[in-house]
Design a protein around this motif. Structure first.
Motif, short mmCIF file in Angstrom:
data_model
loop_
_atom_site.label_atom_id
_atom_site.label_comp_id
_atom_site.label_asym_id
_atom_site.label_seq_id
_atom_site.Cartn_x
_atom_site.Cartn_y
_atom_site.Cartn_z
N LEU A 130 0.84 -1.20 0.00
CA LEU A 130 0.00 0.00 0.00
C LEU A 130 0.87 1.24 0.00
CD1 LEU A 130 -2.64 -1.12 2.66
CD2 LEU A 130 -2.94 -1.07 0.18
N GLN A 131 0.35 2.31 -0.59
CA GLN A 131 1.07 3.58 -0.67
C GLN A 131 0.46 4.59 0.30
OE1 GLN A 131 3.84 3.97 -2.71
NE2 GLN A 131 3.53 1.76 -3.00
N VAL A 132 1.28 5.11 1.20
CA VAL A 132 0.86 6.15 2.13
C VAL A 132 1.89 7.26 2.07
CG1 VAL A 132 0.28 6.73 4.51
CG2 VAL A 132 -0.19 4.43 3.65
N ARG A 133 1.44 8.50 1.87
CA ARG A 133 2.37 9.64 1.75
C ARG A 133 3.37 9.67 2.90
NH1 ARG A 133 -2.06 13.21 1.35
NH2 ARG A 133 -1.21 14.18 3.24
N ALA A 134 4.58 10.11 2.60
CA ALA A 134 5.66 10.10 3.60
C ALA A 134 5.39 11.06 4.75
CB ALA A 134 6.99 10.45 2.92
N ASP A 135 4.55 12.09 4.54
CA ASP A 135 4.29 13.05 5.61
C ASP A 135 3.16 12.62 6.54
OD1 ASP A 135 2.46 13.40 3.48
OD2 ASP A 135 1.96 15.40 4.19
N VAL A 136 2.61 11.44 6.32
CA VAL A 136 1.52 10.92 7.16
C VAL A 136 2.02 9.68 7.88
CG1 VAL A 136 -0.80 9.96 7.18
CG2 VAL A 136 -0.25 11.83 5.62
N ALA A 137 1.98 9.70 9.21
CA ALA A 137 2.44 8.55 10.00
C ALA A 137 1.52 7.36 9.75
CB ALA A 137 2.45 8.92 11.48
N VAL A 138 2.10 6.15 9.79
CA VAL A 138 1.30 4.96 9.49
C VAL A 138 1.61 3.86 10.51
CG1 VAL A 138 3.02 4.12 7.81
CG2 VAL A 138 0.67 3.27 7.73
N LEU A 139 0.54 3.21 10.97
CA LEU A 139 0.63 2.09 11.91
C LEU A 139 -0.13 0.91 11.33
CD1 LEU A 139 0.86 0.66 14.76
CD2 LEU A 139 -1.26 1.88 15.37
N THR A 140 0.49 -0.26 11.32
CA THR A 140 -0.20 -1.49 10.95
C THR A 140 -0.37 -2.35 12.20
OG1 THR A 140 0.55 -1.55 8.65
CG2 THR A 140 -0.05 -3.64 9.65
N LEU A 141 -1.60 -2.74 12.46
CA LEU A 141 -1.87 -3.65 13.57
C LEU A 141 -1.78 -5.08 13.05
CD1 LEU A 141 -4.84 -2.00 15.50
CD2 LEU A 141 -2.43 -2.01 16.11
N GLY A 142 -0.75 -5.79 13.45
CA GLY A 142 -0.55 -7.14 12.97
C GLY A 142 0.92 -7.49 13.04
N ALA A 143 1.25 -8.65 12.51
CA ALA A 143 2.64 -9.11 12.57
C ALA A 143 3.44 -8.69 11.36
CB ALA A 143 2.67 -10.63 12.70
N LEU A 144 2.76 -8.29 10.28
CA LEU A 144 3.44 -7.96 9.03
C LEU A 144 3.03 -6.57 8.56
CD1 LEU A 144 2.81 -11.35 7.18
CD2 LEU A 144 4.87 -10.68 8.44
N GLY A 145 4.01 -5.79 8.13
CA GLY A 145 3.72 -4.47 7.58
C GLY A 145 2.99 -4.57 6.25
N LEU A 146 2.24 -3.53 5.93
CA LEU A 146 1.45 -3.53 4.69
C LEU A 146 1.90 -2.47 3.70
CD1 LEU A 146 -2.13 -4.06 6.19
CD2 LEU A 146 -0.59 -5.78 5.21
#
Length: 337
Positions: A130-146
């Motif tokens: 998945l693509q998330v802009r670099a200026d927006v913090a991102v958290l994935t709940l789980g064992a693997l990043g998305l």
């Protein structure tokens, strides 16, 4: 705001500074403004405030549209932490693991001006990341990043170790092998729990039986156990979640067998009802709330410019030993085939 300023005998600019948590306001003045806000039941306009501060204090969540225990528990915990820190949530639910659908949900949230994104998608996604802009913090709940982001926060529960713990507990009681009723293979959680089960059996030199798959529901647990009992009478079964375990125990009773007299059962999740079953279920407690709190706190710190240097990514599970496991009977130390 004019009324608050008049009652507190300060300027509107001072009221604005207090509302926005800015420094350089004397404590006596800050208290006076807060008292006036409380007396007048003043509620700041979030939209207007965001125009001034350029902060929306909004976090977007992309979550699978399900009512299962784990995802719902995590969502409740996320909302609790966000509200306590003055953030609101904007939740977009998806209905499938289609990568384009999930990316579209992320893009919609970004267009709404969220300052952070939480990805709570328990199923394996199709490539690419998945693509998330670099200026927006991102958290994935789980064992693997998305995402492909190096600074992506990834926090979950240690489900593979949970599968291992369940299996090792049953082996330690004297069972020669442990059968498994697995969850749907599209779910990362199901695969991790199954990996833990397989690893434990392999390390102990035990036979690895073929797993029977369900869909997390009690009915699927009943059907999976009924299917298993047509080919063998196992002495021990690790079930991928508690709801399936409840169904499996019903199927065992339907065949005139008992838990744990004939078959030992270990579940996974520790949902509320398990403690109050006629035979309370031995299970693994997932700390969904703890993991979500830890992840959300790290996300908010990152948004606020204080990114934590070390975020433990996997929260340990707790083994809850109740009444559905026991040593095999002398006649049942091997499966009846």
């Amino acid at each position: 705001m004019t009324d608050v300023a008049a009652l507190a005998q300060v300027s509107q600019k001072t009221v604005s500074r207090v509302v926005n948590g800015e420094p350089y306001v004397r404590e006596e003045v800050r208290q006076r403004v807060q008292d006036a806000i409380k007396e007048l039941d003043f509620r700041p306009n979030a939209a207007a405030r965001s125009l001034v501060t350029r902060r929306t204090r909004r976090i977007g969540v992309v979550a699978l549209g399900t009512t299962f225990h784990g995802p719902m528990s995590a969502l409740a915990a996320l909302e609790s932490v966000a509200r306590a820190d003055g953030y609101s949530l904007s939740v977009h639910r998806t209905e499938s693991t289609d990568r384009d659908e999930i990316q579209s949900a992320v893009d919609t949230l970004l267009n709404e001006g969220v300052e952070g994104v939480v990805l709570s998608e328990p199923k394996q996604l199709e490539a690419p990341p998945l693509q998330v802009r670099a200026d927006v913090a991102v958290l994935t709940l789980g064992a693997l990043g998305l995402t492909a982001r190096e600074d992506e926060l990834v926090v979950g529960t240690d489900e593979e170790s949970g599968g291992r713990l369940a299996t090792e507990h049953l082996l330690a009681l004297g069972h020669r092998t442990v059968h498994h009723l697995a969850g749907p293979q599209a779910w990362v959680s199901s695969r991790l729990r199954q990996q833990g089960w397989t690893s434990a059996l392999r390390e102990h030199g035990a036979e690895i039986p073929e797993a029977v798959t369900g869909d997390w529901t009690p009915r699927s647990g009943f059907e999976a156990m009924t299917q298993l009992l047509t080919t063998t009478t196992p002495t021990a079964v690790f079930v991928a979640n508690d709801q399936m375990a409840i169904g499996a125990m019903s199927a065992i009773a339907r065949q005139g067998l008992t838990v744990p007299g004939d078959i030992s059962i270990v579940g996974f999740d520790d949902i509320d009802v398990t403690e109050f079953l006629p035979t309370p279920l031995t299970t693994l407690r997932q700390e969904f709330t703890h993991a979500a709190h830890r992840g959300m706190n790290a996300l908010i710190r990152t948004i606020d410019g204080d990114a934590p240097q070390d975020v433990p990514d996997l929260v340990p599970l707790s083994f809850v030993n109740r009444s559905t496991t026991a040593s095999p009977t002398p006649a049942g130390t091997t499966d009846n085939r």
